[in-house]
Design a protein around this motif. Structure first.
Motif, short mmCIF file in Angstrom:
data_model
loop_
_atom_site.label_atom_id
_atom_site.label_comp_id
_atom_site.label_asym_id
_atom_site.label_seq_id
_atom_site.Cartn_x
_atom_site.Cartn_y
_atom_site.Cartn_z
N GLY A 47 48.99 6.55 32.89
CA GLY A 47 49.52 5.48 33.78
C GLY A 47 49.27 4.43 32.83
N VAL A 48 49.31 3.51 34.00
CA VAL A 48 49.49 1.80 33.75
C VAL A 48 48.28 1.00 33.89
CG1 VAL A 48 51.63 1.88 32.16
CG2 VAL A 48 51.55 1.09 33.94
N GLN A 49 48.34 -0.55 33.90
CA GLN A 49 47.81 -1.61 34.64
C GLN A 49 48.16 -2.64 34.21
OE1 GLN A 49 43.12 -0.95 34.49
NE2 GLN A 49 43.03 -2.35 32.59
N LEU A 50 48.52 -3.46 35.45
CA LEU A 50 48.56 -4.39 35.29
C LEU A 50 47.92 -5.94 34.20
CD1 LEU A 50 50.30 -5.39 38.69
CD2 LEU A 50 52.01 -5.24 36.67
N THR A 51 47.95 -6.47 33.57
CA THR A 51 47.45 -7.60 33.35
C THR A 51 47.46 -8.66 33.79
OG1 THR A 51 49.08 -8.00 31.61
CG2 THR A 51 48.16 -6.54 30.54
N GLU A 52 47.11 -9.44 33.04
CA GLU A 52 46.69 -11.24 34.22
C GLU A 52 47.78 -11.38 33.73
OE1 GLU A 52 44.15 -15.54 33.81
OE2 GLU A 52 43.41 -13.62 33.28
N ALA A 53 49.01 -11.02 33.10
CA ALA A 53 50.21 -12.00 33.41
C ALA A 53 51.06 -11.51 34.26
CB ALA A 53 50.77 -11.90 31.82
N GLY A 54 51.56 -10.01 33.51
CA GLY A 54 52.04 -8.56 35.08
C GLY A 54 51.39 -8.77 36.51
N GLN A 55 50.22 -9.50 36.97
CA GLN A 55 49.53 -9.31 37.95
C GLN A 55 50.09 -10.71 38.97
OE1 GLN A 55 47.89 -7.54 39.88
NE2 GLN A 55 48.53 -8.97 41.47
N ALA A 56 50.12 -11.88 37.62
CA ALA A 56 50.02 -13.21 38.34
C ALA A 56 52.50 -12.78 38.38
CB ALA A 56 50.53 -14.02 37.21
N LEU A 57 52.81 -12.64 37.65
CA LEU A 57 54.72 -11.97 38.18
C LEU A 57 55.00 -11.31 38.53
CD1 LEU A 57 57.15 -12.52 37.30
CD2 LEU A 57 56.99 -10.62 35.40
N PHE A 58 53.71 -10.42 39.77
CA PHE A 58 53.82 -8.89 40.76
C PHE A 58 53.59 -10.03 41.80
CE2 PHE A 58 52.12 -6.02 43.35
CZ PHE A 58 53.67 -5.65 43.52
N VAL A 59 52.65 -11.12 41.76
CA VAL A 59 52.54 -11.54 43.05
C VAL A 59 54.34 -12.72 43.31
CG1 VAL A 59 51.28 -13.37 43.93
CG2 VAL A 59 50.54 -11.58 43.38
N GLY A 60 54.56 -13.43 42.01
CA GLY A 60 55.59 -14.02 42.55
C GLY A 60 56.80 -13.39 42.84
N VAL A 61 57.09 -12.48 41.99
CA VAL A 61 58.53 -11.88 42.23
C VAL A 61 58.49 -10.63 43.89
CG1 VAL A 61 59.12 -9.06 42.20
CG2 VAL A 61 59.34 -10.83 40.27
N GLN A 62 56.95 -10.16 44.28
CA GLN A 62 56.87 -10.22 45.70
C GLN A 62 57.34 -11.37 47.02
OE1 GLN A 62 52.96 -8.36 45.57
NE2 GLN A 62 54.42 -5.94 46.28
N GLU A 63 56.12 -12.52 46.49
CA GLU A 63 57.32 -13.70 47.41
C GLU A 63 58.37 -13.62 47.77
OE1 GLU A 63 54.09 -16.74 45.53
OE2 GLU A 63 52.57 -15.96 46.60
N GLY A 64 59.31 -13.47 46.27
CA GLY A 64 60.48 -13.60 46.34
C GLY A 64 61.03 -12.63 47.11
N PHE A 65 61.10 -11.74 47.15
CA PHE A 65 61.59 -11.00 48.04
C PHE A 65 61.11 -10.83 48.86
CE2 PHE A 65 61.71 -7.20 43.98
CZ PHE A 65 62.95 -7.99 43.24
#
Length: 291
Positions: A47-65
């Protein structure tokens, strides 16, 4: 693809959801990382896991959605439920409209009513409203604006105040009582005490009021509390007279050609909700005249 991969923490699961391939998802993520110049995922065993940058982007994308979902829901709700925006003043909203509004909502449960209130001179031309219910002068009413009810004023006070300071049988005794004043600093056309005395007696009232308000609701509360005599507008204070909270000095009433009018703020934008509300308001006003 990034959101699905981040949510599943699996390129394979993201590909399955998106009906794509694991290699296509992996390539899209790699291209995104190259464009950002940041690693978004760490490849781990199975599998994969999010980096710190990936986690920050994921939060922003979820908020946008989430914002997009709320906007779509609001737009769909607006489409499903026709609405009407009403502009009026505090006094009319509190004492005339709000007590009657449940009846309209019972008759038209599918129509959303949005009320915008203000005090003073209200210009419906600068507001995003469909209907304005405002106190109008003679010229506005003569232009074809339907009049809901004519301006009829009479001094009002609490029963206790009248017992203590009465009888208030004429303008002379009234002028000696503490008068509650509604300011007209913005050029409102409704009656004030000086113009009231001028029209009834031909002379201005020269006394000083003990309390002055820029809000009619507060003035009425002061009158109910026995702090003085206020000017009562029929149509607004009828329920309080009927309940005995206030006493009206009927012999000192005064009528003018002015009054509340029903203004179509957007005559070029007809609609079911606006038409229904206009007809209902006019029917309520007609019912008042019949009573």
């Amino acid at each position: 693809m990034f959101e699905a991969a981040a949510r599943h923490l699996s390129f394979t699961a993201a590909a399955r959801e998106l009906r794509s391939t694991q290699s296509a998802v992996s390539q899209q993520i790699r291209t995104l990382e190259e464009n950002l110049g940041l690693p978004l995922f760490e490849r781990i065993y199975r599998g994969v896991q999010l980096t710190e940058a990936g986690q920050a982007l994921f939060v922003g994308v979820q908020e946008g959605f989430a914002t997009i979902d709320r906007t779509i829901d609001r737009l769909q709700h607006r489409h499903r439920h026709p609405h009407v925006n009403i502009l009026t003043d505090f006094s009319f909203a509190a004492y005339w409209l709000m007590p009657r509004l449940p009846r309209f909502r019972e008759q038209h449960p599918h129509i959303d009513v949005r009320i915008v209130t203000n005090q003073g001179v209200l210009d419906w031309r600068t507001q995003e409203v469909d209907i304005a219910i405002l106190f109008c002068d003679e010229r506005t009413l003569a232009s074809g604006v339907p009049q809901l009810f004519q301006e009829e004023v009479l001094p009002v006070c609490s029963p206790g105040f009248l017992q203590q300071h009465g009888p208030l049988e004429n303008l002379e005794t009234l002028s000696e009582a503490p008068l509650l004043t509604l300011t007209a600093e913005q050029g409102q056309s409704w009656l004030d005490w000086p113009s009231y005395f001028e029209q009834l007696a031909g002379t201005g009232y020269l006394g000083s009021s003990e309390l002055t308000f820029n809000n009619y609701t507060l003035l009425i509360q002061a009158a109910i509390a026995g702090q003085g005599v206020g000017m009562g507008w029929r149509g607004l204070i009828d329920d309080m007279l009927d309940s005995g909270m206030l006493v009206g000095l009927q012999d000192l009433r005064l009528c003018t050609p002015r009054g509340y009018g029903l203004i179509d703020a957007r005559p070029d934008s007809p609609g079911e909700a606006k038409r229904a509300f206009q007809e209902w308001v006019l029917a309520c006003a007609e019912g008042m005249r019949v009573e």
